[in-house]
Design a protein around this motif. Sequence first.
Motif, PDB file in Angstrom:
ATOM      1  N   ASP A  24       0.878  -1.168   0.000  1.00 48.77           N
ATOM      2  CA  ASP A  24       0.000   0.000   0.000  1.00 48.77           C
ATOM      3  C   ASP A  24       0.916   1.219   0.000  1.00 48.77           C
ATOM      4  O   ASP A  24       1.652   1.443   0.951  1.00 48.77           O
ATOM      5  N   TRP A  25       0.882   2.002  -1.093  1.00 47.48           N
ATOM      6  CA  TRP A  25       1.848   3.092  -1.211  1.00 47.48           C
ATOM      7  C   TRP A  25       1.490   4.317  -0.387  1.00 47.48           C
ATOM      8  O   TRP A  25       2.323   5.191  -0.192  1.00 47.48           O
ATOM      9  N   THR A  26       0.285   4.407   0.159  1.00 48.45           N
ATOM     10  CA  THR A  26      -0.026   5.544   1.028  1.00 48.45           C
ATOM     11  C   THR A  26       0.500   5.322   2.443  1.00 48.45           C
ATOM     12  O   THR A  26       0.949   6.257   3.089  1.00 48.45           O
ATOM     13  N   SER A  27       0.467   4.089   2.910  1.00 52.66           N
ATOM     14  CA  SER A  27       0.951   3.788   4.262  1.00 52.66           C
ATOM     15  C   SER A  27       2.359   3.210   4.284  1.00 52.66           C
ATOM     16  O   SER A  27       3.027   3.253   5.314  1.00 52.66           O
ATOM     17  N   LEU A  31       1.301  -5.692   2.220  1.00 53.83           N
ATOM     18  CA  LEU A  31       0.093  -6.476   2.396  1.00 53.83           C
ATOM     19  C   LEU A  31       0.378  -7.960   2.223  1.00 53.83           C
ATOM     20  O   LEU A  31      -0.415  -8.805   2.633  1.00 53.83           O
ATOM     21  N   ALA A  50       7.504   2.312  -1.363  1.00 54.15           N
ATOM     22  CA  ALA A  50       6.291   3.144  -1.338  1.00 54.15           C
ATOM     23  C   ALA A  50       6.638   4.610  -1.560  1.00 54.15           C
ATOM     24  O   ALA A  50       5.889   5.337  -2.221  1.00 54.15           O
ATOM     25  N   THR A  98      -7.717  -0.702  -8.270  1.00 54.17           N
ATOM     26  CA  THR A  98      -8.628  -1.355  -7.330  1.00 54.17           C
ATOM     27  C   THR A  98      -9.966  -0.633  -7.327  1.00 54.17           C
ATOM     28  O   THR A  98     -10.082   0.491  -7.814  1.00 54.17           O
ATOM     29  N   SER A 102      -7.082   2.638  -5.241  1.00 57.81           N
ATOM     30  CA  SER A 102      -5.934   2.353  -6.111  1.00 57.81           C
ATOM     31  C   SER A 102      -4.614   2.819  -5.524  1.00 57.81           C
ATOM     32  O   SER A 102      -3.795   3.439  -6.185  1.00 57.81           O
ATOM     33  N   SER A 103      -4.388   2.490  -4.273  1.00 61.45           N
ATOM     34  CA  SER A 103      -3.137   2.880  -3.624  1.00 61.45           C
ATOM     35  C   SER A 103      -2.232   1.672  -3.396  1.00 61.45           C
ATOM     36  O   SER A 103      -1.465   1.644  -2.450  1.00 61.45           O
ATOM     37  N   VAL A 104      -2.313   0.692  -4.270  1.00 66.53           N
ATOM     38  CA  VAL A 104      -1.568  -0.555  -4.117  1.00 66.53           C
ATOM     39  C   VAL A 104      -0.680  -0.778  -5.335  1.00 66.53           C
ATOM     40  O   VAL A 104      -1.056  -0.436  -6.453  1.00 66.53           O
TER      41      VAL A 104
END
Length: 134
Positions: A24-27, A31, A50, A98, A102-104
């Motif tokens: 997850d590129w926001t956090s 995963l 990320a 997603t 779409s943060s993956v």
Amino acid sequence: MPGIDECLLEVMRLPGARGAAVVDWTSGLALGTIGESPNGDHEATAAETAEVARMAAEQPVFAEAGVFSGAKGPSASAVEDVIVTTAPGYHILRFVETAFDSSVFLHLWLDRSEGNLAMARIRLGEIAERLVLA
């Protein structure tokens, strides 16, 4: 439609694959991970990759003409993947569309001498299209 574990297993079947992750590129959280990590720590690698993904995805310079409207994320930009080349290998970050935000992205660490960058990029795109995140 395969989930994270199945997709990571499929990624590792690519010639030269050393390790892979769904991040997850926001956090910056992993995963799912498989194989080796370039620095020996999958969580640190996820956070570091990320940062690269976020820098690329959030830059208006990479947006398609007329598509970028201030929204952030790969679905709002032209970025499909990011490739970082190092002496021993390649790092391919493939953004995953997603239903939610779409943060993956999929991260593949590919050995330079054993892998085929072009084939890996194509296959990673196909795998990303089939990835189902629940």
